[in-house]
Scaffold this active site. Structure first.
Site, PDB file in Angstrom:
ATOM      1  N   ASP A   1       0.831  -1.205   0.000  1.00 56.82           N
ATOM      2  CA  ASP A   1       0.000   0.000   0.000  1.00 56.82           C
ATOM      3  C   ASP A   1       0.868   1.259   0.000  1.00 56.82           C
ATOM      4  OD1 ASP A   1      -2.189  -1.678   0.105  1.00 56.82           O
ATOM      5  OD2 ASP A   1      -2.265  -1.669   2.303  1.00 56.82           O
TER       6      ASP A   1
ATOM      7  N   ASP B   1      -3.047  -9.454  -0.226  1.00 55.21           N
ATOM      8  CA  ASP B   1      -3.247  -8.135   0.373  1.00 55.21           C
ATOM      9  C   ASP B   1      -4.674  -7.675   0.088  1.00 55.21           C
ATOM     10  OD1 ASP B   1      -2.636  -5.503   1.441  1.00 55.21           O
ATOM     11  OD2 ASP B   1      -2.647  -4.836  -0.651  1.00 55.21           O
TER      12      ASP B   1
ATOM     13  N   LEU C   1       2.043 -51.510 -27.518  1.00 51.30           N
ATOM     14  CA  LEU C   1       2.306 -50.217 -26.882  1.00 51.30           C
ATOM     15  C   LEU C   1       3.140 -49.297 -27.768  1.00 51.30           C
ATOM     16  CD1 LEU C   1       3.173 -51.486 -23.280  1.00 51.30           C
ATOM     17  CD2 LEU C   1       0.986 -50.599 -24.091  1.00 51.30           C
TER      18      LEU C   1
ATOM     19  N   LYS D   1       5.942 -49.427 -31.608  1.00 55.97           N
ATOM     20  CA  LYS D   1       6.655 -50.220 -32.605  1.00 55.97           C
ATOM     21  C   LYS D   1       7.589 -49.320 -33.398  1.00 55.97           C
ATOM     22  CE  LYS D   1       4.333 -51.721 -36.134  1.00 55.97           C
ATOM     23  NZ  LYS D   1       3.314 -52.365 -36.998  1.00 55.97           N
TER      24      LYS D   1
ATOM     25  N   VAL E   1       6.800 -53.303 -28.971  1.00 58.28           N
ATOM     26  CA  VAL E   1       6.653 -53.478 -27.523  1.00 58.28           C
ATOM     27  C   VAL E   1       5.191 -53.796 -27.254  1.00 58.28           C
ATOM     28  CG1 VAL E   1       6.869 -52.421 -25.253  1.00 58.28           C
ATOM     29  CG2 VAL E   1       8.522 -51.855 -27.044  1.00 58.28           C
TER      30      VAL E   1
ATOM     31  N   ASP F   1      20.619 -41.742 -26.738  1.00 56.19           N
ATOM     32  CA  ASP F   1      19.286 -41.639 -27.351  1.00 56.19           C
ATOM     33  C   ASP F   1      18.281 -41.001 -26.397  1.00 56.19           C
ATOM     34  OD1 ASP F   1      17.576 -41.862 -29.502  1.00 56.19           O
ATOM     35  OD2 ASP F   1      16.928 -43.894 -29.021  1.00 56.19           O
TER      36      ASP F   1
END
Length: 649
Positions: A171, A230, A326, A328, A334, A444
């Site tokens: 303030d 505030d 999952l 490729k 996978v 990687d």
């Protein structure tokens, strides 16, 4: 000589305020000056602030009692330790910059001051000798401090808001009307809003109020947020500072004490305790780091030859039900699989032997197996359950990490806030530190290879590009990696070592912060030219700490790159960007992740790309004639069962 009586003026000793051996005197400043404690401007007429007569440190009158380090002029503690030395270098500033020690302007056209390479501190040349040796630590309190207690009892969070000190003036009268909001974040609109009473015209309010917040099991991944505001009668209330604590962290250990008030972005993810004696704090941190280094020597022994499985441990493809694809690629695929007769889920990477032989990738596959089989790995590398083979295929049976990868998250969110990126970057760094101590260059690192587990912690996956036995000054020259992340030395066919991992780490960090790659091109040739020749441009929204870290990692000369020196690990951990990170707790997975993946069921694959999960997990045929003539001895020693694997159901 004859003594004579002479007139003399009266003397009065100046009022000296001693704090941590600093000798503060009230002083009038002739030029614009900033406080070295709260970083705010020192306003007013007359004697506006305090300056230490020994080390020249400048602070507000209201801030002097909160200075937390011993005066360097009287320094005999850990602040004198050479391991905390700043790495100051002459620097030319393109815009007005103020000294972080004495608060006044760094004047001149060139080489106006010194800049620390590690923590970005800016000081006058004359101030260098007086700067406390606290590189890598933050002794400032920009928004003040708050005293709180917090704990979880049963299904309730108990919070006590006691008092605050040295809040920011909000303030025109130089005071504020503070109150505290208490809530869980992400915020649920149906939950009750809690707040303290407003204390009028005070920078040191005392509330002494208690609150109870009801929580359920679904709230364990949320954070308890405390925000100081505030109050204004005529305009919008103003934010003053905040902090937060993970509910899962409060369940393990309650909190009590003084905490720094942070800005809104930092306060959403951190609760930083105030250290009234930073000297003792540094001593404690160093002793912890010493113990940690001793334990890490035990935890990360030299890799030994793995033992092949015994007959009763043999794992076969017929032991699993293959459920969903999952991912490729050129390597194979996978697949999510469930072990028959159990609730155990695994991600199985399936590789074709004919493709491996034709691409001359036998050694890469064996290296991947050896890296996955390393003992005593940190929890941020994917665990291996076992390896087995058939006449035509190789199988890696790994833990199922079901939170998706960082690429998927970036695509959903656009980019990460800096505290989120800092959390992920810290966990990734722990994984890289381990690999490098084992003489392994990962080669990687990319968003696609950083997975999230069910809790939101990271897991580095896919070790098919790794190179072993790169210890000390030993190098390799193979051209490999993902184009966007390839380091300049690889593009230029120069010998390289672990430096390429820190370059890729810098690219990944930039992508998390900016939501786009740092280098681009219409084709690979243009991309590689950009990597070797062009400078990175940084969004204005990034903090100077984030830009400094990225610049250090994306230095084109490997010898000058951050992380590549003799103290590479320490250099990275000490960067200002990682100041709020508690590395010891990060290593132990004690810090609550900023995001918990949404997982509907055990077999949920919604966090993976639908392009793959919609595909049936069928086994594609191989070249039978090629397989019949294949020398199976090429893959001897591949089959393996990990004795350290922990099943999570």
């Amino acid at each position: 000589m004859e003594k004579r009586v002479a007139r003399r003026g009266a003397l009065r000793q100046k009022n000296v305020h001693e704090v941590k051996n600093h000798k503060f005197l009230a002083r009038f400043f002739k030029q614009p000056t900033f406080c070295s404690h709260c970083k705010d401007f020192i306003w007013g007429f007359g004697k506006q602030g305090f300056q230490c007569q020994v080390c020249s440190l400048v602070v507000h009158k209201r801030c002097h009692e909160f200075v937390c380090f011993i005066c360097p002029g009287a320094d005999k503690g850990p602040d004198s330790d050479a391991t905390n030395l700043h790495k100051f270098k002459l620097h030319s500033y393109g815009s007005p910059t103020f000294c972080d020690h004495c608060g006044s302007l760094l004047y001149g056209l060139l080489h106006q001051g010194l800049k620390c390479d590690s923590c970005d501190m800016n000081v006058h040349k004359r101030c260098e000798k007086n700067v406390p040796l606290l590189c890598g630590t933050d002794h400032t309190e920009r928004r003040g401090r708050i005293l709180i207690k917090g704990a979880v009892k049963g299904s309730k969070v108990l919070v006590e808001i006691l008092e605050a000190k040295n809040l920011c003036p909000m303030d025109p009268n130089g005071l504020a009307d503070p109150y505290v909001k208490v809530k869980l974040i992400p915020y649920d609109a149906h939950k009750l809003k809690l707040k303290t009473k407003t204390i009028k015209a005070s920078l040191n309010p005392v509330w002494n109020e208690s609150f109870t917040v009801d929580i359920g099991p679904e709230d364990n991944s949320k954070r308890l947020s405390l925000e100081v505001w505030d109050w204004d009668r005529t305009s919008r209330n103003d934010f003053m500072g905040s902090l937060s604590f993970g509910i899962s962290e409060l369940i393990k250990s309650p909190v009590e004490g003084w905490f720094k008030l942070l800005n809104q972005e930092e306060g959403e993810f951190y609760g930083v305790p105030v250290t009234d004696d930073i000297t003792e704090s540094i001593q404690e941190i160093k002793s912890k780091m010493h113990r940690s280094s001793i334990s890490s020597e035990k935890r990360y022994p030299e890799p030994d030859k793995v033992q092949n499985m015994s007959k009763q441990d043999i794992v076969r493809a017929s032991d699993f039900n293959f459920l969903t694809v999952l991912g490729k690629g050129s390597f194979g695929k996978v697949v999510l699989a469930e072990r028959k007769g159990t609730d155990e889920l695994y991600a199985i990477k399936i590789l074709k032997k004919d493709v491996i032989i034709q691409d001359d990738d036998v050694e890469c596959t064996m290296i991947e197996k050896r890296v996955l089989a390393l003992p005593d790995k940190p929890p941020f590398l994917v665990q291996l359950h076992s390896c087995f083979q058939t006449m035509d295929r190789l199988y890696f049976v790994m833990e199922y990490v079901n939170g998706g990868d960082l690429m998927y998250r970036i695509q959903q969110e656009g980019k990460f806030k800096e505290p989120v990126a800092a959390f992920y970057a810290a966990e990734i760094a722990i994984g890289l530190f381990y690999l490098h101590t084992q003489g392994i260059v990962y080669r990687d690192l990319k968003l696609d290879n950083v997975m999230l587990d069910a809790e939101g912690h990271i897991k580095i996956a896919d070790f098919g590009m790794c190179k072993e036995n790169i210890m000390g000054d030993k190098t390799t020259r193979t051209f490999c990696g993902t184009p966007d992340y390839i380091a300049p030395e690889i593009v230029l066919y120069q010998p390289y070592g672990r430096s390429v991992d820190w370059w890729a780490y810098g690219v990944l960090l930039y992508e998390m912060l900016a939501g786009q790659p740092p280098f681009d091109g219409e084709d690979e040739e243009e991309l590689f030219t950009s990597i070797t020749d062009h400078n990175v441009s940084y969004p204005k929204a990034l903090s100077r700490e984030a830009v400094s870290l990225c610049k250090g990692l994306l230095t084109k000369t490997p010898a000058k790159r951050l992380g590549c020196g003799p103290n590479g690990e320490r250099d990275i951990k000490d960067r200002a960007f990682f100041r709020p990170i508690q590395w010891e707790r990060i290593e132990l997975r004690e810090v609550q992740p900023p995001y918990k993946p949404r997982i509907k069921s055990r077999k949920d694959v919604s966090n993976f790309d639908r392009e793959f999960t919609s595909e049936a997990p069928n086994v594609t045929p191989t070249d039978k004639l090629f397989i019949m003539n294949l020398d199976q001895c090429e893959f001897s020693g591949f089959s393996y069962v990990n004795p350290e694997f922990v099943v999570t159901v």
